[in-house]
Design an enzyme around this catalytic site. Structure first.
Site, PDB file in Angstrom:
ATOM      1  CE  LYS A  19      -2.364  -0.890   3.794  1.00 16.03           C
ATOM      2  NZ  LYS A  19      -2.035  -2.259   4.227  1.00 16.03           N
ATOM      3  NE  ARG A 134       7.167  -3.753   6.502  1.00 14.56           N
ATOM      4  CZ  ARG A 134       5.858  -3.528   6.472  1.00 14.56           C
ATOM      5  NH1 ARG A 134       5.320  -2.898   5.453  1.00 14.56           N
ATOM      6  NH2 ARG A 134       5.076  -3.953   7.430  1.00 14.56           N
TER       7      ARG A 134
HETATM    8  P1  ADP Z   1       0.655  -2.375   8.692  1.00 16.50           P
HETATM    9  O1  ADP Z   1      -0.273  -2.107   7.559  1.00 16.50           O
HETATM   10  O2  ADP Z   1       1.800  -3.274   8.299  1.00 16.50           O
HETATM   11  O3  ADP Z   1      -0.015  -2.807   9.949  1.00 16.50           O
HETATM   12  P2  ADP Z   1       0.891   0.444   9.284  1.00 16.50           P
HETATM   13  O4  ADP Z   1       2.128   1.274   9.205  1.00 16.50           O
HETATM   14  O5  ADP Z   1      -0.259   0.801   8.430  1.00 16.50           O
HETATM   15  O6  ADP Z   1       1.405  -1.028   9.021  1.00 16.50           O
HETATM   16  O7  ADP Z   1       0.373   0.414  10.805  1.00 16.50           O
HETATM   17  C1  ADP Z   1       1.226   0.094  11.875  1.00 16.50           C
HETATM   18  C2  ADP Z   1       0.410   0.027  13.179  1.00 16.50           C
HETATM   19  O8  ADP Z   1      -0.175   1.312  13.451  1.00 16.50           O
HETATM   20  C3  ADP Z   1      -0.796  -0.925  13.173  1.00 16.50           C
HETATM   21  O9  ADP Z   1      -0.436  -2.256  13.492  1.00 16.50           O
HETATM   22  C4  ADP Z   1      -1.692  -0.292  14.233  1.00 16.50           C
HETATM   23  O10 ADP Z   1      -1.254  -0.595  15.534  1.00 16.50           O
HETATM   24  C5  ADP Z   1      -1.484   1.192  13.998  1.00 16.50           C
HETATM   25  N1  ADP Z   1      -2.462   1.776  13.058  1.00 16.50           N
HETATM   26  C6  ADP Z   1      -2.203   2.334  11.837  1.00 16.50           C
HETATM   27  N2  ADP Z   1      -3.328   2.758  11.236  1.00 16.50           N
HETATM   28  C7  ADP Z   1      -4.345   2.454  12.089  1.00 16.50           C
HETATM   29  C8  ADP Z   1      -5.753   2.619  12.049  1.00 16.50           C
HETATM   30  N3  ADP Z   1      -6.369   3.182  10.987  1.00 16.50           N
HETATM   31  N4  ADP Z   1      -6.473   2.158  13.106  1.00 16.50           N
HETATM   32  C9  ADP Z   1      -5.890   1.596  14.165  1.00 16.50           C
HETATM   33  N5  ADP Z   1      -4.580   1.407  14.269  1.00 16.50           N
HETATM   34  C10 ADP Z   1      -3.797   1.832  13.261  1.00 16.50           C
END
Ligand code: ADP
Length: 190
Positions: A19, A134
């Site tokens: 993404k 990663r």
């Molecule tokens: P991934 O898609 O690999 O989980 P992200 O960088 O999108 O990685 O998110 C890392 C962490 O941040 C998630 O595991 C969660 O704890 C938190 N997070 C990110 N976006 C959200 C969201 N929209 N709602 C709740 N938690 C979130």
């Protein structure tokens, strides 16, 4: 005549489905503002803000930060001038049905059109392999399993949510970033 509203695109897909990479490409080719909630949270952790302090342990365990905090962060960001001018592509938000409902309201208030959600399809085995390569703090085998479990429980239902509103399209995310982007950008401009 009123000007065309700017667009909000949402990119959905499992952790490690690419993404972030696709959203960056879309931002650099079209100018829409890439908003990644994961990046915003990691910056908050680094800066030691109140939200960062609350989020750190939750993120390290692979759980989801609360909807209220997330919706607050996102609504503040969406209201900024660059987004209002150029539109946005959201990466990592919405991640629960409650966040999707909140997003609809926030966009309506700001006059931004929720145009399309794109699902990047990559299977479990491939995303696990990509995440282990990663090596982020939360990319350990155990935490990855928890995050994928929450994806199935909380985020996969969003596919139906967008589909039932006629807003969902899917792209095969298993190719190279360039191959995937070719298909994704065709959907965005159609
Ligand atoms: P991934 O898609 O690999 O989980 P992200 O960088 O999108 O990685 O998110 C890392 C962490 O941040 C998630 O595991 C969660 O704890 C938190 N997070 C990110 N976006 C959200 C969201 N929209 N709602 C709740 N938690 C979130």
């Amino acid at each position: 005549m009123a000007p065309e509203p700017v667009a909000c695109f949402v990119v959905l897909g499992r952790q490690g489905s690419g993404k972030g990479t696709q959203c960056e490409l879309l931002e650099s080719k079209t100018g829409v503002i890439h908003i990644s909630t994961g990046v915003m949270l990691r910056k908050a952790v680094e800066a030691g803000t109140e939200i960062g302090k609350q989020a750190k342990a939750i993120m390290d365990s692979g759980n989801l930060v609360g909807d209220e905090i997330m919706c607050g962060i996102v609504s503040e960001r969406l209201a900024q001038d660059d987004v209002i001018e150029k539109g946005t592509v959201l990466d990592g938000f919405p991640r629960t049905p409650a966040q999707a409902e909140a997003l609809t309201e926030i966009l309506e208030e700001l006059g931004i059109e929720l145009r399309l959600a794109i699902n990047l399809e990559v299977d479990d085995a491939q995303v696990i392999e990509r995440m282990l390569e990663r090596g982020r703090d939360d990319d350990t085998q155990e935490v990855i399993e928890r995050r994928l479990q929450l994806y199935e429980q909380e985020t996969a239902p969003l596919l139906d949510w967008f589909n039932s509103r006629g807003l969902l399209k899917s792209v095969d995310g298993s190719g190279t970033p360039e191959e995937v982007f070719e298909n994704l950008s065709a959907l965005v401009s159609s």
